[in-house]
Motif scaffolding. Structure first.
Motif, PDB file in Angstrom:
ATOM      1  N   ALA A   1      -8.258   0.800   2.528  1.00  0.00           N
ATOM      2  CA  ALA A   1      -6.910   0.217   2.595  1.00  0.00           C
ATOM      3  C   ALA A   1      -5.937   0.999   1.713  1.00  0.00           C
ATOM      4  CB  ALA A   1      -6.964  -1.246   2.171  1.00  0.00           C
ATOM      5  N   ALA A   2      -6.389   1.394   0.520  1.00  0.00           N
ATOM      6  CA  ALA A   2      -5.526   2.180  -0.368  1.00  0.00           C
ATOM      7  C   ALA A   2      -5.235   3.554   0.238  1.00  0.00           C
ATOM      8  CB  ALA A   2      -6.191   2.329  -1.729  1.00  0.00           C
ATOM      9  N   ALA A   3      -6.251   4.148   0.860  1.00  0.00           N
ATOM     10  CA  ALA A   3      -6.041   5.451   1.492  1.00  0.00           C
ATOM     11  C   ALA A   3      -5.034   5.351   2.627  1.00  0.00           C
ATOM     12  CB  ALA A   3      -7.374   5.990   2.015  1.00  0.00           C
ATOM     13  N   LEU A   4      -5.077   4.254   3.384  1.00  0.00           N
ATOM     14  CA  LEU A   4      -4.124   4.062   4.479  1.00  0.00           C
ATOM     15  C   LEU A   4      -2.712   3.866   3.944  1.00  0.00           C
ATOM     16  CD1 LEU A   4      -3.759   3.758   7.536  1.00  0.00           C
ATOM     17  CD2 LEU A   4      -4.191   1.305   7.257  1.00  0.00           C
TER      18      LEU A   4
ATOM     19  N   MET B   1      -7.748 -11.208   0.163  1.00  0.00           N
ATOM     20  CA  MET B   1      -6.831 -10.751  -0.892  1.00  0.00           C
ATOM     21  C   MET B   1      -6.084  -9.496  -0.451  1.00  0.00           C
ATOM     22  SD  MET B   1      -7.735  -9.726  -4.819  1.00  0.00           S
ATOM     23  CE  MET B   1      -8.322 -11.384  -5.148  1.00  0.00           C
ATOM     24  N   SER B   2      -6.794  -8.556   0.205  1.00  0.00           N
ATOM     25  CA  SER B   2      -6.162  -7.307   0.634  1.00  0.00           C
ATOM     26  C   SER B   2      -5.133  -7.560   1.727  1.00  0.00           C
ATOM     27  CB  SER B   2      -7.235  -6.338   1.126  1.00  0.00           C
ATOM     28  OG  SER B   2      -6.653  -5.206   1.710  1.00  0.00           O
ATOM     29  N   LEU B   3      -5.483  -8.367   2.725  1.00  0.00           N
ATOM     30  CA  LEU B   3      -4.582  -8.583   3.856  1.00  0.00           C
ATOM     31  C   LEU B   3      -3.388  -9.444   3.492  1.00  0.00           C
ATOM     32  CD1 LEU B   3      -7.220  -9.112   6.689  1.00  0.00           C
ATOM     33  CD2 LEU B   3      -5.876  -7.067   6.202  1.00  0.00           C
ATOM     34  N   GLY B   4      -3.512 -10.202   2.413  1.00  0.00           N
ATOM     35  CA  GLY B   4      -2.392 -11.030   1.995  1.00  0.00           C
ATOM     36  C   GLY B   4      -1.399 -10.299   1.124  1.00  0.00           C
ATOM     37  N   MET B   5      -1.697  -9.060   0.747  1.00  0.00           N
ATOM     38  CA  MET B   5      -0.803  -8.283  -0.117  1.00  0.00           C
ATOM     39  C   MET B   5       0.039  -7.311   0.717  1.00  0.00           C
ATOM     40  SD  MET B   5      -3.618  -7.558  -3.128  1.00  0.00           S
ATOM     41  CE  MET B   5      -2.516  -6.484  -4.028  1.00  0.00           C
TER      42      MET B   5
END
Length: 1095
Positions: free
Chosen positions: A926-929, A972-976
């Motif tokens: 996710a961070a790379a994207l 947590m990731s998709l909510g940010m």
């Protein structure tokens, strides 16, 4: 008898000179310092007698005698006797210069100490002769003069004092500059700071104006000495200039001297040339003063000679290519738009009266063009010209066209054979580097026709250079439609007609008629009789290789006296190279002559000249490679246009029963053996299957035997050929061949030659590729040896490592459950994975790290590999961590793409380990994207789309495998903020948009042709998809995501039921609801976009 008499007289004269030298030298050695007053007289007499002799290197005078004499006489002549000091210096220069002796270290030390003391003690009138002796002593000895450099070049040093522009004595100034030039001479020249001191003195000399009272001739010798010194200092290797202004100042002064004294040239020259900003290289604006200072116009003549151009040539070779590109406009013209034409190197080429100067200018142009393909590749003029501004690509295209025009004019006007050769070589450099596929057609046709008459030039060097140019024309961006038309077009004025008037026949003529003798009647063929569709250049080159010379009065080359003498060897070699280029670039035009070209190669292999044999073998290899290219799956050529398999089989039967066997066994010519091995590796696999059994056995047996050759080149070629053969269907089913090949490859992997190890690693990669595809049965011991050898090779040089990691990935994919559970495999397994992890995280080249990422993904495809289990907890965790690190931090996007693709390979959730590791993988992707557009290298932007596509694919794969314990990390990731970015890319992915997997497999080739396999890409979205294919792919992705959504909804329902029973699943349930809501929103957006597009 007359010649013998002259020879004896010369021998007697040489003997007398050597005898006289020995006689006078022995007299000098008998003298001692402190002898009576007659010593001065005797020294004068002996010095005069030695100086009066004319010496040459052919005289039998040993350097040791000269050195011993010089050491002795320095002890005899006191510095107070200035006339004797001058004669001693003259003798030193005379002996060393005429006998071409470079003194040893002891003599150098003694004599330099003497002349340095003489410069400090003796009167000024002696210094010119003393400096001349010093320059001769230190010629080529600069690095051995360290002890004296402070006295010579330090602050206040004698050479710096006499070379200063304020020095009024021009002769002393010239002599000092000559000394400094000789100090800088040679590859192992002076080290900094002394080399920089000399450079600045030379440059300052050239920039300084001529003193008003200086004689013209003496001043010219000073300038020539500084130019020679600059050339010497720059020839010592790549040069780091003190700044952009220093290089610009040097180029400015050299350009001024190029035209110094030219009639009608009286302009104000800038003191510094500034580079033009180049879009593909410049990252910031180049500072440039609005009005640089000008040097006054000069009328000095006598300086403009080859020395200035040779110095400029040294600059071109010493400076990095991309640094010089900014100065091209100062030396290479573009199309003039009104006004007087600019003064450039082409001005010298077209207008200088001296052929030697013109030739030197052409050498500089050739050096500028050599290796400029990347720079000139920007040139383009296919689009209509813009009126508002001129793009850099268009300016560069006009420069290419102006080079063509100017060199064509020079070719028409040139009479000197040497300069003519340089023009044609310069054109060859231009053709090799210019992007004709981006330029309007029409540049090559006039050149092609213009150089045809020079094919029959009497000078052999001109003929060779013309063939070199034709080789460049048929190899540049092949195949070009313009060149195809030129090859097939037949004219009465082609270069072939003069050969045909001598009785040349078509390559299809049977050998008994083709290789006629000189008594064949002339006029038996006409230019229109050649085989239709066969390139005339091919027929010409075959004729040059096989037919007698058309003009027996030519005196160049071997065999000039016989009535049936062939063309000189350089012409035949170049013709063979043109044939190889022609076959490589335009094989469909040459395939009609396949058997005839095979006969030409066979004829060459039967000759005694190793160079002719070598090029004959290389032509065979090109023919085989051309056939292989026709049968590649991605070749769009129709089957009817290919060479029939039956003809290919017959071709190789003839070759293998011919002189190629002798070349394979030619141990005295290892280069020929190497080329013969490459020829065997170019057999079409489908044809190899149909060869007679004895021919197959011959090929395999010879190659296996040559893997044990003492010559590393032969061994490397044999190992590579076996790596090609292991892919042949009929051989990979032969268990004995596979085992023998594996053992030969493993032995070669331990060779001391890096080249052999590199080829062995490539072949091991091919061998393990076949294990994956065909699941060959090999003994556990052999598999274990391959695993251990590949692991060891993974720590070798990069050229070995890139294929070693490829083999490791294949072997880890191939290992079975029974092998993985054996104790003997457990430690090698851990070491193999550790080697891949280390390579992924290393600072190796992009290709190596790319292959290592691919290898880890390949290993993950093995369902028997214990990923995510307690046993593999350590090494599998390291593998996932390495890939996660690379996908977020690697500067190269292709490596990021392959690491992301590797993370999408595991097919089951348990392979990713516990929830913590799964969450780490998700967060890294996710961070790379989120940061997929951040790069410091703008060249990486072309891979942005492909990187985002692969990252989205892998994240979707993780969503499909996710379980309830993974929901907190995903929620947590998709909510940010990163979740909103992921949604945007996911919608594009679901609609079938996206890139590719970032290129084909990097390790599948070894730099050669023939063999190697391509890996299976880890992502979807290939090139060339139709709209319908994209729609179907998008629908399949939407369906898969819908199934994932339904599964996650069921997890939410199960969580609610467990919550009703009193269990605490609150966090997982809430996170699952966030993920479900995210997916519903994504699918809703896709549906809305679909409706809007249908409307």
């Amino acid at each position: 008898i007359k010649h013998l008499w002259v020879y004896f007289l010369l021998e007697a004269d040489m003997g007398s000179v050597a005898g006289q030298f020995s006689h006078y030298a022995s007299k000098l050695r008998s003298l001692r310092a402190g002898d009576p007053a007659s010593l001065k007289t005797q020294l004068n007499l002996l010095f005069d007698q030695l100086i009066s002799e004319n010496y040459s290197p052919n005289h039998n005078i040993r350097p040791e005698e000269v050195c011993a004499l010089l050491i002795h006489v320095t002890r005899l002549v006191p510095l107070s006797q200035e006339h004797l000091v001058v004669k001693l210096c003259q003798l030193t220069h005379h002996l060393l210069n005429q006998l071409q002796v470079i003194v040893d270290e002891q003599t150098l030390d003694v004599c330099v100490c003497y002349v340095v003391r003489a410069l400090a003690v003796c009167s000024l009138w002696t210094h010119s002769e003393v400096l001349q002796a010093l320059s001769t002593l230190i010629y080529g000895n600069g690095p051995r003069c360290n002890r004296h450099l402070i006295e010579l070049l330090g602050d206040g040093g004698v050479l710096r004092l006499y070379s200063d522009p304020s020095q009024p004595d021009m002769e002393l100034r010239r002599a000092a500059l000559t000394c400094m030039a000789n100090l800088c001479l040679g590859q192992a020249s002076l080290e900094d700071p002394y080399r920089s001191v000399c450079f600045r003195v030379f440059l300052q000399t050239l920039q300084s104006p001529k003193p008003p009272d200086a004689e013209e001739l003496l001043y010219c010798t000073v300038i020539q000495g500084a130019v020679k010194g600059l050339q010497s200092s720059l020839c010592g290797g790549k040069w780091r200039f003190g700044g952009q202004e220093e290089l610009g100042a040097l180029l400015a002064v050299l350009k001024r001297l190029m035209f110094q004294g030219c009639p009608g040239v009286c302009v104000e020259w800038p003191s510094v040339l500034y580079p033009a900003p180049l879009p593909q290289y410049e990252t910031c604006s180049t500072p440039k003063p609005p009005e640089p200072p000008q040097n006054p116009p000069t009328q000095t003549s006598g300086v403009r000679d080859c020395g200035v151009l040779l110095c400029l040539l040294a600059v071109v070779k010493a400076v990095e290519k991309r640094t010089l590109y900014g100065y091209w406009s100062s030396f290479i013209p573009d199309a003039p738009i009104g006004g007087p034409p600019p003064l450039t190197l082409l001005t010298v080429v077209l207008k200088d009266p001296s052929p030697k100067v013109r030739a030197c200018a052409l050498q500089v142009v050739s050096a500028l063009l050599d290796g400029s393909r990347q720079f000139l590749g920007v040139a383009e003029d296919l689009a209509p010209a813009r009126t508002s501004y001129t793009p850099f690509s268009f300016s560069l295209a006009t420069a290419v066209r102006e080079l063509h025009r100017s060199l064509s004019l020079a070719l028409l006007a040139e009479a000197s054979a040497h300069t003519l050769t340089q023009i044609i070589k310069c054109l060859a450099h231009l053709v090799c580097n210019a992007p004709y596929n981006r330029l309007r057609p029409g540049l090559l046709s006039p050149l092609w026709r213009q150089i045809q008459p020079y094919l029959r030039h009497r000078d052999v060097n001109v003929r060779v250079s013309v063939l070199t140019l034709y080789g460049a024309l048929v190899s540049t961006q092949a195949p070009l439609s313009e060149v195809q038309l030129l090859l097939t077009h037949t004219s009465q004025e082609t270069g072939l007609s003069w050969r045909q008037r001598e009785g040349f026949s078509s390559p299809h003529t049977p050998p008994s008629h083709k290789y006629h003798n000189s008594h064949t009647p002339r006029g038996s063929h006409t230019p229109g009789e050649e085989e239709p569709g066969v390139p005339w250049l091919l027929q010409l080159c075959v004729s040059l290789v096989t037919q007698p010379k058309d003009d027996q009065s030519d005196s160049e080359g071997p065999g000039g006296g016989g009535a049936t003498a062939l063309e000189p060897s350089p012409v035949r070699l170049e013709a063979l190279q043109v044939l190889a280029h022609l076959v490589r670039g335009y094989f469909p035009l040459c395939q009609a002559c396949l058997c005839e070209l095979g006969q030409v190669s066979a004829r060459c292999l039967r000759e005694t000249d190793p160079s002719i044999q070598l090029h004959g073998a290389k032509l065979l290899e090109e023919l085989g490679t051309g056939i292989i290219q026709q049968y590649r799956p991605d070749n769009s050529q129709s089957e009817s246009c290919r060479v029939p398999i039956s003809q290919v089989v017959q071709f190789w039967v003839d070759v293998l029963s011919g002189p190629l066997n002798g070349a394979l066994q030619s141990h005295q010519h290892p280069t020929l053996q190497t080329s013969a091995c490459d020829t065997l590796s170019s057999i079409l696999p489908q044809a190899f299957t149909q060869l007679p059994e004895k021919s197959q056995v011959l090929c395999v047996t010879v190659l296996l035997g040559l893997t044990y050759s003492d010559n590393s080149l032969v061994k490397a070629a044999a190992v590579r050929a076996l790596g090609v053969y292991i892919l042949f269907p009929c051989l990979r089913e032969d268990v004995m061949f596979v085992a023998d090949t594996a053992n030969a490859i493993l032995t070669a992997l331990d060779d001391r030659s890096p080249n052999v190890r590199s080829k062995a690693a490539w072949s091991l990669g091919n061998l393990t590729d076949t294990l994956i595809v065909f699941q060959e049965e090999l003994s556990d011991m052999l598999v274990l040896q391959m695993l251990q050898s590949a692991t060891k090779a993974a720590f070798d040089k990069d050229r070995v490592k890139s294929n070693a990691v490829r083999a490791l990935g294949n072997l880890l994919h191939f290992l079975s459950v029974s092998q993985l559970t054996r104790p003997g495999f457990q430690r090698p397994l851990e070491e193999a994975v550790s080697a891949l992890v280390t390579t992924v995280q290393s600072e190796a080249t992009m290709k190596v790290r790319w292959n290592a990422c691919y290898a880890l993904g390949n290993a993950f495809r093995n369902p028997a590999l214990p990923l995510g289990t307690h046993y593999s907890a350590s090494w599998s965790g390291d593998a996932f961590s390495a890939l996660c690190c690379v996908v977020t931090s690697c500067q190269n996007f292709k490596v990021r793409i392959k690491s992301a693709a590797a993370l999408s390979v595991p097919a089951c959730r348990h392979c990713y380990g516990d929830a913590e590791r799964f969450g780490d993988v998700w967060r890294s992707l996710a961070a790379a994207l989120e940061h997929s557009e951040e790069t410091q290298d703008f060249l990486e932007y072309r891979y942005c789309s492909s990187l985002r596509h692969t990252l989205t694919h892998t994240l979707t794969h993780l969503l499909r495998l996710s379980q309830s314990q993974d929901m907190p990390a995903l929620g947590m990731s998709l909510g940010m903020e990163e979740g909103r970015g992921f949604k945007e890319h996911l919608v594009k992915y679901l609609r079938g948009e996206g890139g590719t997997d970032g290129g084909r497999r990097g390790g599948g080739t070894d730099g050669g042709r023939g063999g190697g396999t391509e890996g299976v890409g880890g992502t979807e979205g290939g090139r060339g998809e139709t709209e319908g294919e994209r729609e179907r792919k998008g629908e399949e992705r939407v369906r898969t995501l819908g199934e994932t959504l339904e599964r996650l909804r069921s997890l939410c329902v199960d969580g609610e039921e467990e919550g009703d029973e009193g269990r605490d699943g609150g966090e997982e349930e809430r996170s699952a609801l966030v993920v479900v809501a995210f997916l519903e929103d994504v699918l809703r957006s896709c549906e809305e976009l679909k409706v809007s597009h249908s409307d």
